[in-house]
Design a protein around this motif. Structure first.
Motif, short mmCIF file in Angstrom:
data_model
loop_
_atom_site.label_atom_id
_atom_site.label_comp_id
_atom_site.label_asym_id
_atom_site.label_seq_id
_atom_site.Cartn_x
_atom_site.Cartn_y
_atom_site.Cartn_z
N ILE A 32 -2.11 11.61 -1.00
CA ILE A 32 -2.82 10.34 -0.81
C ILE A 32 -3.29 10.23 0.64
N GLN A 33 -2.44 10.59 1.57
CA GLN A 33 -2.77 10.48 3.00
C GLN A 33 -4.01 11.26 3.37
N ARG A 34 -4.21 12.43 2.82
CA ARG A 34 -5.36 13.27 3.19
C ARG A 34 -6.69 12.56 2.96
N LYS A 35 -6.73 11.66 1.99
CA LYS A 35 -7.95 10.90 1.70
C LYS A 35 -7.88 9.48 2.26
N TYR A 36 -6.73 8.84 2.13
CA TYR A 36 -6.54 7.42 2.49
C TYR A 36 -6.56 7.22 4.01
N ALA A 37 -5.88 8.10 4.71
CA ALA A 37 -5.74 7.98 6.17
C ALA A 37 -5.77 9.37 6.80
N PRO A 38 -6.91 10.07 6.69
CA PRO A 38 -6.95 11.45 7.16
C PRO A 38 -6.79 11.57 8.68
N VAL A 39 -6.04 12.56 9.08
CA VAL A 39 -5.87 12.85 10.50
C VAL A 39 -7.24 13.26 11.04
N GLY A 40 -7.60 12.70 12.18
CA GLY A 40 -8.89 13.02 12.80
C GLY A 40 -10.05 12.16 12.33
N ASN A 84 -12.52 6.55 12.43
CA ASN A 84 -12.05 5.18 12.66
C ASN A 84 -10.59 5.13 13.11
N ASP A 85 -10.10 6.26 13.60
CA ASP A 85 -8.70 6.35 14.07
C ASP A 85 -8.67 7.02 15.45
N PRO A 86 -9.25 6.37 16.46
CA PRO A 86 -9.36 7.00 17.78
C PRO A 86 -8.03 7.27 18.47
N THR A 87 -6.97 6.55 18.08
CA THR A 87 -5.67 6.78 18.72
C THR A 87 -4.74 7.64 17.88
N ASN A 88 -5.29 8.25 16.81
CA ASN A 88 -4.56 9.20 15.98
C ASN A 88 -3.32 8.62 15.29
N LEU A 89 -3.40 7.34 14.91
CA LEU A 89 -2.28 6.72 14.19
C LEU A 89 -2.09 7.33 12.81
N ASN A 90 -3.15 7.88 12.23
CA ASN A 90 -3.03 8.47 10.89
C ASN A 90 -2.05 9.63 10.85
N SER A 91 -1.78 10.24 11.99
CA SER A 91 -0.81 11.34 12.01
C SER A 91 0.60 10.85 11.69
N ASN A 92 0.83 9.55 11.78
CA ASN A 92 2.14 8.96 11.48
C ASN A 92 2.23 8.40 10.05
N TRP A 93 1.14 8.49 9.29
CA TRP A 93 1.06 7.82 7.99
C TRP A 93 2.08 8.36 7.00
N VAL A 94 2.15 9.66 6.81
CA VAL A 94 3.08 10.23 5.81
C VAL A 94 4.52 9.87 6.16
N GLY A 95 4.90 10.03 7.41
CA GLY A 95 6.27 9.72 7.81
C GLY A 95 6.60 8.25 7.64
N GLY A 96 5.66 7.38 8.04
CA GLY A 96 5.89 5.95 7.92
C GLY A 96 5.97 5.49 6.49
N VAL A 97 5.00 5.88 5.68
CA VAL A 97 5.00 5.46 4.27
C VAL A 97 6.22 6.03 3.56
N SER A 98 6.56 7.27 3.85
CA SER A 98 7.73 7.89 3.21
C SER A 98 9.02 7.15 3.57
N LYS A 99 9.15 6.74 4.82
CA LYS A 99 10.33 6.00 5.27
C LYS A 99 10.43 4.68 4.51
N TYR A 100 9.33 3.95 4.42
CA TYR A 100 9.36 2.67 3.71
C TYR A 100 9.56 2.85 2.21
N TYR A 101 8.97 3.90 1.67
CA TYR A 101 9.14 4.18 0.24
C TYR A 101 10.62 4.39 -0.08
N SER A 102 11.29 5.19 0.74
CA SER A 102 12.73 5.42 0.55
C SER A 102 13.51 4.12 0.65
N MET A 103 13.12 3.27 1.56
CA MET A 103 13.79 1.98 1.75
C MET A 103 13.65 1.11 0.49
#
Length: 126
Positions: free
Chosen positions: A93-101, A104-123
């Motif tokens: 999902i991340q590759r399309k939803y919030a692709p790295v690079g 519209n993501d000049p500060t590269n926040l999308n690189s944290n998407w998989v880790g963040g969503v995965s952490k919350y999903y586990s929670m």
């Protein structure tokens, strides 16, 4: 689910469950994406536009009439444009939803998407 939702999302666990059931999506996944995208209900997008998924339209960040509407639209979008296309895991999902690079993501926040969503999903799955 409600115990892990904060800010504007607080108390909306049942809405995530209903949207998940309506579209055949794990409610924990919906909530995890929303929590990540909104800083657990604290972003301007969720407070001012009821946008729980960082959803963009032709004119930028989309606005919704209510938080329930925003949750429903995010679930509908995820179903049609991701799940139905075979993108079912968080990394897929991340590759399309919030692709790295993305432009519209000049500060590269999308690189944290998989880790963040995965952490919350586990929670939410506990």
């Amino acid at each position: 689910m409600n115990k892990n939702l904060g800010g504007s999302l607080k108390g909306y666990g049942d809405v995530f469950v209903q949207a998940g059931q309506k579209y055949g999506i794990d409610p924990a996944l919906l909530a995890a994406i929303a929590v990540h995208e909104t800083g657990n209900g604290t972003s301007k997008a969720v407070k001012n536009r009821n946008n729980v998924g960082g959803m963009m339209g032709k004119n930028g960040l989309m606005s919704f009439n209510s938080l329930q509407d925003g949750i429903d639209k995010m679930a509908s979008n995820l179903k049609r444009n991701y799940i139905d296309q075979g993108l079912t895991t968080i990394p897929q999902i991340q590759r399309k939803y919030a692709p790295v690079g993305a432009g519209n993501d000049p500060t590269n926040l999308n690189s944290n998407w998989v880790g963040g969503v995965s952490k919350y999903y586990s929670m939410f799955k506990r």
